[in-house]
Design an enzyme around this catalytic site. Structure first.
Site, PDB file in Angstrom:
ATOM      1  N   GLN A  71      -7.653  -1.503   6.088  1.00  0.00           N
ATOM      2  CA  GLN A  71      -6.444  -2.302   5.926  1.00  0.00           C
ATOM      3  C   GLN A  71      -5.936  -2.935   7.213  1.00  0.00           C
ATOM      4  O   GLN A  71      -5.448  -4.063   7.193  1.00  0.00           O
ATOM      5  CB  GLN A  71      -5.348  -1.414   5.332  1.00  0.00           C
ATOM      6  CG  GLN A  71      -4.081  -2.136   4.947  1.00  0.00           C
ATOM      7  CD  GLN A  71      -3.239  -1.310   4.018  1.00  0.00           C
ATOM      8  OE1 GLN A  71      -3.522  -1.210   2.828  1.00  0.00           O
ATOM      9  NE2 GLN A  71      -2.205  -0.678   4.554  1.00  0.00           N
ATOM     10  N   GLU A  72      -5.999  -2.203   8.323  1.00  0.00           N
ATOM     11  CA  GLU A  72      -5.442  -2.729   9.566  1.00  0.00           C
ATOM     12  C   GLU A  72      -6.314  -2.391  10.770  1.00  0.00           C
ATOM     13  O   GLU A  72      -6.761  -1.254  10.919  1.00  0.00           O
ATOM     14  CB  GLU A  72      -4.039  -2.162   9.825  1.00  0.00           C
ATOM     15  CG  GLU A  72      -2.986  -2.557   8.826  1.00  0.00           C
ATOM     16  CD  GLU A  72      -1.638  -1.924   9.162  1.00  0.00           C
ATOM     17  OE1 GLU A  72      -1.300  -1.818  10.358  1.00  0.00           O
ATOM     18  OE2 GLU A  72      -0.937  -1.522   8.220  1.00  0.00           O
ATOM     19  N   HIS A 104      -3.836  -5.493   2.075  1.00  0.00           N
ATOM     20  CA  HIS A 104      -3.001  -6.490   2.745  1.00  0.00           C
ATOM     21  C   HIS A 104      -3.676  -7.856   2.861  1.00  0.00           C
ATOM     22  O   HIS A 104      -3.131  -8.767   3.485  1.00  0.00           O
ATOM     23  CB  HIS A 104      -2.612  -5.994   4.150  1.00  0.00           C
ATOM     24  CG  HIS A 104      -1.620  -4.869   4.122  1.00  0.00           C
ATOM     25  ND1 HIS A 104      -1.241  -4.173   5.237  1.00  0.00           N
ATOM     26  CD2 HIS A 104      -0.931  -4.324   3.083  1.00  0.00           C
ATOM     27  CE1 HIS A 104      -0.365  -3.248   4.897  1.00  0.00           C
ATOM     28  NE2 HIS A 104      -0.162  -3.325   3.598  1.00  0.00           N
ATOM     29  N   GLU A 129      -5.216   5.999  11.306  1.00  0.00           N
ATOM     30  CA  GLU A 129      -4.273   6.300  10.232  1.00  0.00           C
ATOM     31  C   GLU A 129      -4.981   6.341   8.891  1.00  0.00           C
ATOM     32  O   GLU A 129      -5.852   5.518   8.609  1.00  0.00           O
ATOM     33  CB  GLU A 129      -3.180   5.224  10.219  1.00  0.00           C
ATOM     34  CG  GLU A 129      -2.149   5.362   9.111  1.00  0.00           C
ATOM     35  CD  GLU A 129      -1.218   4.165   9.045  1.00  0.00           C
ATOM     36  OE1 GLU A 129      -0.675   3.910   7.948  1.00  0.00           O
ATOM     37  OE2 GLU A 129      -1.039   3.479  10.073  1.00  0.00           O
ATOM     38  N   GLU A 180       0.905  -8.988   6.852  1.00  0.00           N
ATOM     39  CA  GLU A 180       1.558  -8.549   8.080  1.00  0.00           C
ATOM     40  C   GLU A 180       1.232  -9.458   9.262  1.00  0.00           C
ATOM     41  O   GLU A 180       1.522  -9.118  10.405  1.00  0.00           O
ATOM     42  CB  GLU A 180       1.187  -7.103   8.374  1.00  0.00           C
ATOM     43  CG  GLU A 180       1.685  -6.167   7.276  1.00  0.00           C
ATOM     44  CD  GLU A 180       1.339  -4.718   7.512  1.00  0.00           C
ATOM     45  OE1 GLU A 180       0.609  -4.429   8.485  1.00  0.00           O
ATOM     46  OE2 GLU A 180       1.789  -3.867   6.734  1.00  0.00           O
ATOM     47  N   LYS A 188       8.208   5.864   7.800  1.00  0.00           N
ATOM     48  CA  LYS A 188       8.713   4.645   7.179  1.00  0.00           C
ATOM     49  C   LYS A 188      10.042   4.959   6.495  1.00  0.00           C
ATOM     50  O   LYS A 188      10.110   5.844   5.639  1.00  0.00           O
ATOM     51  CB  LYS A 188       7.729   4.116   6.133  1.00  0.00           C
ATOM     52  CG  LYS A 188       6.358   3.710   6.671  1.00  0.00           C
ATOM     53  CD  LYS A 188       5.427   3.361   5.518  1.00  0.00           C
ATOM     54  CE  LYS A 188       4.071   2.874   5.992  1.00  0.00           C
ATOM     55  NZ  LYS A 188       3.131   2.664   4.869  1.00  0.00           N
ATOM     56  N   SER A 211       4.728  -3.893   4.541  1.00  0.00           N
ATOM     57  CA  SER A 211       4.078  -5.201   4.380  1.00  0.00           C
ATOM     58  C   SER A 211       5.043  -6.246   3.826  1.00  0.00           C
ATOM     59  O   SER A 211       4.921  -7.436   4.104  1.00  0.00           O
ATOM     60  CB  SER A 211       2.851  -5.082   3.478  1.00  0.00           C
ATOM     61  OG  SER A 211       3.198  -4.476   2.250  1.00  0.00           O
ATOM     62  N   ASP A 217      -6.114   1.599  10.617  1.00  0.00           N
ATOM     63  CA  ASP A 217      -5.503   2.137   9.399  1.00  0.00           C
ATOM     64  C   ASP A 217      -6.480   1.873   8.267  1.00  0.00           C
ATOM     65  O   ASP A 217      -6.604   0.751   7.785  1.00  0.00           O
ATOM     66  CB  ASP A 217      -4.158   1.473   9.107  1.00  0.00           C
ATOM     67  CG  ASP A 217      -3.543   1.945   7.783  1.00  0.00           C
ATOM     68  OD1 ASP A 217      -4.073   2.922   7.200  1.00  0.00           O
ATOM     69  OD2 ASP A 217      -2.555   1.340   7.325  1.00  0.00           O
ATOM     70  N   ASP A 257      -0.277   8.952   6.426  1.00  0.00           N
ATOM     71  CA  ASP A 257       0.732   8.057   5.837  1.00  0.00           C
ATOM     72  C   ASP A 257       0.913   8.394   4.365  1.00  0.00           C
ATOM     73  O   ASP A 257       1.837   9.096   3.977  1.00  0.00           O
ATOM     74  CB  ASP A 257       0.318   6.609   6.034  1.00  0.00           C
ATOM     75  CG  ASP A 257       1.260   5.609   5.353  1.00  0.00           C
ATOM     76  OD1 ASP A 257       2.382   6.013   4.984  1.00  0.00           O
ATOM     77  OD2 ASP A 257       0.881   4.440   5.191  1.00  0.00           O
ATOM     78  N   HIS A 280       6.788  -0.428  10.028  1.00  0.00           N
ATOM     79  CA  HIS A 280       7.390  -1.393   9.103  1.00  0.00           C
ATOM     80  C   HIS A 280       6.712  -1.262   7.744  1.00  0.00           C
ATOM     81  O   HIS A 280       5.933  -0.348   7.493  1.00  0.00           O
ATOM     82  CB  HIS A 280       7.181  -2.814   9.654  1.00  0.00           C
ATOM     83  CG  HIS A 280       5.724  -3.195   9.737  1.00  0.00           C
ATOM     84  ND1 HIS A 280       5.272  -4.493   9.843  1.00  0.00           N
ATOM     85  CD2 HIS A 280       4.591  -2.435   9.719  1.00  0.00           C
ATOM     86  CE1 HIS A 280       3.964  -4.521   9.892  1.00  0.00           C
ATOM     87  NE2 HIS A 280       3.526  -3.293   9.821  1.00  0.00           N
ATOM     88  N   SER A 302       0.865  -1.170   0.000  1.00  0.00           N
ATOM     89  CA  SER A 302       0.000   0.000   0.000  1.00  0.00           C
ATOM     90  C   SER A 302       0.903   1.222   0.000  1.00  0.00           C
ATOM     91  O   SER A 302       1.402   1.648   1.043  1.00  0.00           O
ATOM     92  CB  SER A 302      -0.888   0.001   1.251  1.00  0.00           C
ATOM     93  OG  SER A 302      -1.649   1.188   1.329  1.00  0.00           O
ATOM     94  N   LYS A 331       4.340   0.188  14.901  1.00  0.00           N
ATOM     95  CA  LYS A 331       3.605  -0.937  14.327  1.00  0.00           C
ATOM     96  C   LYS A 331       4.566  -1.746  13.470  1.00  0.00           C
ATOM     97  O   LYS A 331       5.292  -1.215  12.639  1.00  0.00           O
ATOM     98  CB  LYS A 331       2.373  -0.497  13.546  1.00  0.00           C
ATOM     99  CG  LYS A 331       2.597   0.270  12.255  1.00  0.00           C
ATOM    100  CD  LYS A 331       1.253   0.386  11.535  1.00  0.00           C
ATOM    101  CE  LYS A 331       1.390   1.080  10.200  1.00  0.00           C
ATOM    102  NZ  LYS A 331       0.133   1.049   9.424  1.00  0.00           N
TER     103      LYS A 331
END
Length: 424
Positions: free
Chosen positions: A164-165, A156, A289, A206, A341, A371, A243, A316, A369, A43, A392
Site C-alpha cells: 500500500q505505501e 490506495h 507496517e 494520499e 490514528k 486516506s 506499509d 495497524d 493520518h 484501508s 505519516k
C-alpha cells in the site's frame, strides 16, 4: 475557568476523496470558538470504531453522515452544555458512556471524535496556548520525522503494486525543515524517473505516485534510484518505510497471502517473512507496517522475533489504536510499535491512552493520518504533543496533506532552537 461549553453543532462536509465527513463547531462561555473536521479511512481494520454512515443510496451512494451530524446536534450537544472544555477526559468518557457500544456504533466515532477534537482545540485557544502544548505539556518540542508516502499501491491506488505505501524517511536530516526538503525533492525526482519510463505520474489517495510497475521490488528500487538522483545517500540521508497493509492481499485474512505483482504468487506467513528478510538484506528499510494480516497474530510474532531487532515493526489493522489489542500485542510480543490514528478509536482521550500504553511498554508509536483527509491540521499538533518522533501524513502533493507539513514548519519555527528532531 470561564470556558464552559455554550454552543456545539455539526455539519456535513466533504473529505479529500469527495466523500461526506463530519465538521464540528464549539463555542465557550469566554467567547472562544473552534472547529474540527474528522478524517476517514479506506484501508480499515475490522475492529475499528464505527464511522456512522446513513446508508441512503440516494445520497452520496449511502455514505452520507447526516445521522452522525444529528447525533452531535440533538444528543451530544445538550449533554455537554455547561461542561468545562479543559475537562477533556470527562467529556470524552461522557460521550462514550452515552454511546454505550464497544465500537461507538450508536452515536458514531465520527460524531464523537469531531466533538472531542473541537473541544480540545477550544480549550487550548481559551488558555491561549498552542494545541500541541495544551495536549503535550510545556516539554512538547520534538518535531516528528516525516515518513512521506511517495509511491502508492494496494487499497490506495488502482495499479499493479500489492503493497500500500512506500515511504521516504529523512533519517539523516538535521531538522524537520530540511527533512521535508529531502523527501519533497526526492518525490519530484521520482516523478521525472517515472515519466522517462513512460509510466503514469498520477497520484493515489494520499498523494503518492501510483504507476504500474514490474513488481513490488521494482517499487523499492525505483525509489532508491530517485533518492540517489536527488543527491542523497540511501540509508544515510533517506531510508525507506513500508506499509504492506497485508490484510488487503491475504486470502483468509490470517495466514495465507497472494502477492499477484511480485512474481511470488501465493504463500503463507513463513514465505512472506522470508521475503521480508531478503529485502532487509538488500534495501535500507527502517520501518515495516502491517507486514502480516490483522488476524495473523502468530505470523506477526514470528516476523517481530526475526526482524524486530533490525527495524520498527508496526501494527495497524491488528491493533486499531485500541488498548485492548495493543495490550495483547505487548504481552505476546506481536510487534514493537503501534500505528496511532485518532479516528480508529474515536476520541482524543482514548488515543492518548493508546500512546501512553506503548510508551510504558517501551514500544514506539507511529502517528498517522487517514486516506480520506481534510485541511484540518489537528494531527500535526497532536504528533508534536505525543513526542512519538515520526509521522505519516501523505506525500508532497494534495493540499490536505501539505497542510499538516506546513503546520509542522510553523511549530518548528515557533519553538526555534528549543525544538529537536531525530529518528531514534
Amino acid at each position: 475557568m470561564n470556558n464552559k461549553i455554550t454552543g456545539l453543532r455539526a455539519m456535513e462536509i466533504l473529505d479529500s476523496r469527495g466523500n461526506p465527513t463530519v465538521r464540528v463547531y464549539v463555542e465557550l462561555s469566554d467567547g472562544t470558538q473552534a472547529v474540527a473536521s474528522v478524517p476517514s479511512g479506506a484501508s480499515t481494520g475490522e475492529n475499528e470504531a464505527v464511522e456512522l454512515r446513513d446508508g441512503d443510496k440516494k445520497r452520496y451512494a449511502g455514505k452520507g453522515v447526516l445521522k452522525a451530524v444529528e447525533n452531535v446536534n440533538k444528543v451530544i450537544a445538550p449533554a455537554l452544555m455547561g461542561m468545562h472544555a479543559h475537562e477533556q477526559a470527562a467529556i470524552d468518557y461522557k460521550m462514550i458512556e452515552m454511546d454505550g457500544t464497544k465500537n461507538k456504533s450508536k452515536l458514531g466515532a465520527n460524531a464523537i471524535l469531531g466533538v472531542s477534537m473541537a473541544v480540545a482545540r477550544a480549550a487550548a485557544a481559551s488558555a491561549n496556548i498552542p494545541l500541541y502544548q495544551y495536549l503535550g505539556g510545556a516539554g512538547a518540542r520534538r518535531i516528528p520525522v516525516p515518513c512521506m508516502n511517495i509511491l502508492n499501491g494496494g487499497a490506495h491506488a488502482d495499479n499493479s503494486v500489492d503493497f500500500q505505501e512506500y515511504m521516504a524517511v529523512p533519517v539523516g536530516a538535521p531538522n524537520f525543515r530540511e527533512g521535508l526538503r529531502y523527501v519533497a525533492e526526492t518525490f519530484h525526482v521520482l516523478k521525472g524517473i517515472l515519466k522517462d519510463r513512460g509510466l503514469s505520474t498520477g497520484v493515489g489517495d494520499e498523494g503518492g505516485f501510483a504507476p504500474n510497475l514490474d513488481s513490488n521490488e521494482d517499487a523499492i528500487e525505483t525509489i532508491i534510484q530517485a533518492i540517489e538522483k536527488a543527491g542523497y545517500k540511501p540509508g544515510k540521508d533517506i531510508a525507506i518505510a513500508m506499509d504492506s497493509a497485508a490484510s488487503s492481499f491475504s486470502i483468509d485474512n490470517k495466514s495465507q497471502y497472494d502477492l499477484k505483482w511480485s512474481g511470488a504468487g501465493k504463500m503463507d506467513s513463513e514465505g512472506l517473512i522470508k521475503k521480508a528478510e531478503e529485502w532487509l538484506d538488500k534495501y535500507p528499510i527502517v520501518l515495516w507496517e502491517d507486514p502480516l494480516a490483522e488476524n495473523d497474530w502468530e505470523g506477526f510474532k514470528k516476523f517481530t522475533e526475526k526482524l524486530g531487532d533490525k527495524i520498527e515493526v508496526v501494527g495497524d489493522d491488528i491493533f486499531v489504536t485500541n488498548t485492548e489489542y495493543i495490550s495483547r500485542g505487548i504481552k505476546e510480543g506481536t510487534a514493537n510499535s503501534a500505528l496511532i490514528k485518532l479516528n480508529q478509536i474515536g476520541s482524543v482521550t482514548e488515543t492518548i491512552e493508546a500512546v501512553r500504553m506503548c510508551r510504558d511498554a517501551g514500544w514506539r508509536y507511529f502517528i498517522s493520518h487517514r486516506s480520506g483527509e481534510t485541511s484540518d491540521t489537528f494531527l500535526a499538533d497532536f504528533a508534536v504533543a505525543m513526542d512519538g518522533g515520526h509521522l505519516k501524513t501523505g506525500s508532497a502533493s494534495r493540499s490536505e496533506r501539505l497542510a499538516k507539513y506546513n503546520r509542522l514548519l510553523e511549530i518548528e519555527q515557533e519553538l526555534g532552537n528549543t525544538s529537536f528532531y531525530y529518528w531514534k
